[in-house]
Scaffold this motif. Structure first.
Motif, PDB file in Angstrom:
ATOM      1  N   VAL A   1       5.839  48.026  41.851  1.00  0.00           N
ATOM      2  CA  VAL A   1       6.479  47.238  40.796  1.00  0.00           C
ATOM      3  C   VAL A   1       5.841  47.557  39.439  1.00  0.00           C
TER       4      VAL A   1
ATOM      5  N   VAL B   1       6.585  51.297  38.315  1.00  0.00           N
ATOM      6  CA  VAL B   1       7.958  51.496  37.884  1.00  0.00           C
ATOM      7  C   VAL B   1       8.209  50.777  36.558  1.00  0.00           C
TER       8      VAL B   1
ATOM      9  N   VAL C   1      12.119  55.598  42.351  1.00  0.00           N
ATOM     10  CA  VAL C   1      12.600  54.290  41.916  1.00  0.00           C
ATOM     11  C   VAL C   1      12.692  54.231  40.388  1.00  0.00           C
ATOM     12  N   SER C   2      11.748  54.852  39.708  1.00  0.00           N
ATOM     13  CA  SER C   2      11.806  54.868  38.245  1.00  0.00           C
ATOM     14  C   SER C   2      13.048  55.595  37.760  1.00  0.00           C
TER      15      SER C   2
ATOM     16  N   TRP D   1      15.889  53.234  37.918  1.00  0.00           N
ATOM     17  CA  TRP D   1      15.886  52.061  37.036  1.00  0.00           C
ATOM     18  C   TRP D   1      15.740  52.387  35.561  1.00  0.00           C
TER      19      TRP D   1
ATOM     20  N   GLN E   1      13.986  43.521  36.543  1.00  0.00           N
ATOM     21  CA  GLN E   1      13.539  44.627  37.393  1.00  0.00           C
ATOM     22  C   GLN E   1      12.548  44.132  38.438  1.00  0.00           C
TER      23      GLN E   1
ATOM     24  N   LEU F   1      12.821  44.910  42.180  1.00  0.00           N
ATOM     25  CA  LEU F   1      11.818  45.826  42.722  1.00  0.00           C
ATOM     26  C   LEU F   1      10.987  45.183  43.826  1.00  0.00           C
TER      27      LEU F   1
ATOM     28  N   ILE G   1      12.756  46.163  47.020  1.00  0.00           N
ATOM     29  CA  ILE G   1      13.345  47.477  47.295  1.00  0.00           C
ATOM     30  C   ILE G   1      13.201  47.778  48.786  1.00  0.00           C
TER      31      ILE G   1
END
Lengths: 276, 288
Positions: B76, B79, B162-163, B166, B219, B223, B226
């Motif tokens: 978290v 990201v 993941v980045s 997002w 986010q 996140l 996820i």
């Protein structure tokens, strides 16, 4: 921006922005390109960017194998069904909160939003169990219900934000002319709200199409949508990059196109109106 | 303007949505709470009676609990850090005058629309595969040994994937916020001799404050849970087991429902802490 910009500055901006944009887009571009290669070319050393023999073979193979159509159909039914059902339930709710607000309207809206924050994994087993008991595990209807419920707060919020912008005077005028509540909704509000409803539908189809927690955990062979179909490639056998790319391209293409149309609504929809 | 008649009609119209969401919230929540106090193993004897707080203590004292919390926080945090910093940079860049702004915007937003299973698999195979991935070619091209990304550098790899997903979200929201910035204010500052850095630090950044907070909170909520990205890449191996993945494994893989439910209650509490902050911001906006 009102400021005058020198041509050089504009050229540098353009070059920098395009470079970054293409870099971010590259994985998608690469997937699309690879989908037209043969499996051997897909893993060629050095990688081939454009100079390969373009082929539609992968698409044919993917469509023929593993009932691709069935997964696609499940995705369409689940994303479309959950969104439509959600909108049908949310329109009256958002309408009543926007035009007949009470002291509790704000609390109700905030509470609806809070249900969205319940972590899915925290309630996974109860839902799983209920689905078995109700006989709707691995069924389209089960996923339609779950995805409708997880997106309902967003649908209500988006519609509420749009309805708020419809001037109340028009409704009053209609009422003076003797329109009933039903007529008011059908003939006045609905036409004015169509653009808002359309973008709400768009965004929620996207969210439901891409949802990958409930769709992976509550489906098996029968109701699995494209998210699960793609996940089945995580332990493949043999050469598969080109086929994976073809399957991926087909799974994301419709949503990419829809998404590009909805980018304006995306911001207020996803931030619950906190950023406009 | 509302008559008594339309008030009751309004309440009737609101009822289905409220009842459904109430059910959706309460029924599973109560069941999770109930199971969390039970010794419940569906495949090994079923309901073995009440367990008191044993599941709660067992969940936090198990050897995988703290690592999973650390993993969750690192993912978290990592990201958020990447997407917010790059998002600000991209928002400023995209807000400059240029040719083809609309197209660049479309390119930048695209990853957000890619379903998580697709992006995870594409990254895993076509980029991070140590034999055939593009990154392996790149490494070899510069004479380096290809890295086994998802096993040897699993966390940076997951954070990258993941980045990538997002970053468009952060960029889009920050761009929207930046477009509402009064450009005259910037011009005035420029004329008064404020440097670009100063203009950014004293005008642009404070203006973005609220949007940044919204990005971080929304986010964080997504996140924290996820799933697909881990499910199809590492399956929770190589130190990538997040709190939600750990709960998922307890409940569905090892079918220890009592223990998993206790974990679920912890996850709900954690999410609620974040949610309270988000709701405050959104709530403020409702009054305006």
């Amino acid at each position: 921006m009102a400021r005058a910009v020198t041509p050089q500055r504009k050229i540098i901006n353009t070059a920098a922005a395009w470079a970054v944009g293409l870099a971010i887009f590259f994985p998608i571009l690469w997937t699309i390109l690879t989908s037209f290669k043969t499996e051997a070319q897909a893993i060629a050393d050095p990688p081939i960017f454009l100079g390969f023999d373009w082929t539609l073979e992968n698409y044919k193979v993917v469509m023929e194998r593993s009932d691709y159509a069935k997964y696609l159909w499940n995705s369409i039914i689940i994303a479309g069904g959950s969104t439509l059902l959600g909108v049908i339930i949310a329109v009256p709710a958002a309408w009543s909160m926007a035009f007949v607000p009470s002291r509790r309207t704000k609390d109700i809206l905030m509470w609806m939003l809070s249900t969205k924050m319940l972590p899915a994994v925290g309630v996974l087993y109860p839902i799983y169990l209920l689905f078995i008991k109700l006989g709707i595990l691995d069924s389209q209807i089960g996923l339609v219900i779950v995805l409708m419920l997880i997106n309902l707060p967003i649908i209500v919020w988006m519609l509420y934000t749009y309805f708020k912008e419809i001037p109340g005077e028009i409704l009053e005028a209609a009422r003076m002319d003797g329109a009933t509540l039903k007529e008011e909704v059908i003939y006045i509000l609905t036409p004015m709200a169509v653009p808002g409803i359309a973008s709400t539908i768009l965004l929620n189809v996207i969210l439901a199409w891409n949802e990958a927690f409930w769709t992976l955990n509550l489906t098996a062979a029968k109701a699995a949508p494209l998210t699960a179909f793609i996940a089945s490639y995580s332990s493949p056998e043999g050469l598969f990059y080109a086929k994976l790319s073809a399957a991926s391209t087909m799974a994301i293409a419709p949503i990419l196109i829809l998404g590009w149309f909805s980018q304006k609504q995306l911001v207020s929809g996803l931030t619950f109106g906190a950023v406009k | 303007m509302a008559t008594q008649h339309s008030r009751s009609a309004a309440r009737l119209m609101l009822a289905p949505a409220v009842i459904l969401l109430l059910g959706w919230m309460l029924v599973p929540l109560i069941m999770t709470l109930y199971f969390s106090f039970k010794n419940y193993l569906p495949l090994r004897g079923g309901d073995l009676g009440w367990a008191g707080f044993e599941n709660y203590t067992r969940f936090v004292t198990s050897s995988s609990f703290w690592p999973s919390v650390a993993t969750t926080l690192i993912i978290v945090g990592g990201v958020l850090f990447i997407t917010v910093i790059l998002g600000i940079f991209l928002a400023i860049l995209l807000n400059q005058p240029m040719w083809g702004q609309g197209i660049v915007r479309i390119l930048v937003i695209a990853p957000f629309f890619v379903m998580p299973t697709v992006s995870a698999l594409v990254w895993k195979n076509m980029f991070m595969d140590p034999n055939y991935g593009l990154l392996a070619y790149l490494w070899e091209f510069f004479g380096a040994t290809p890295v086994e990304w998802l096993s040897k550098a699993s966390m940076p790899s997951i954070i990258t994937i993941v980045s990538w997903q997002w970053l468009p979200f952060a960029t889009l929201i920050l761009l929207t916020a930046i477009q509402s910035l009064d450009s005259e204010q910037l011009e005035a500052a420029e004329m008064d001799g404020a440097s670009a850095t100063k203009r950014f630090a004293y005008i642009t950044l404070p203006h973005l404050g609220r949007a940044i907070t919204v990005v971080i909170l929304i986010q964080t909520i997504f996140l924290l849970s996820i799933f697909a990205e881990i499910f199809v890449t590492t399956g929770g191996a190589f130190g990538t087991k997040t709190l939600s993945y750990l709960i998922f494994q307890r409940v569905l893989e090892s079918q220890n429902v009592g223990l998993g439910s206790a974990g679920g209650v912890y996850a709900i509490i954690l999410a609620n802490i974040v949610a309270v902050f988000l709701m405050r911001i959104v709530g403020k906006n409702l009054d305006a």
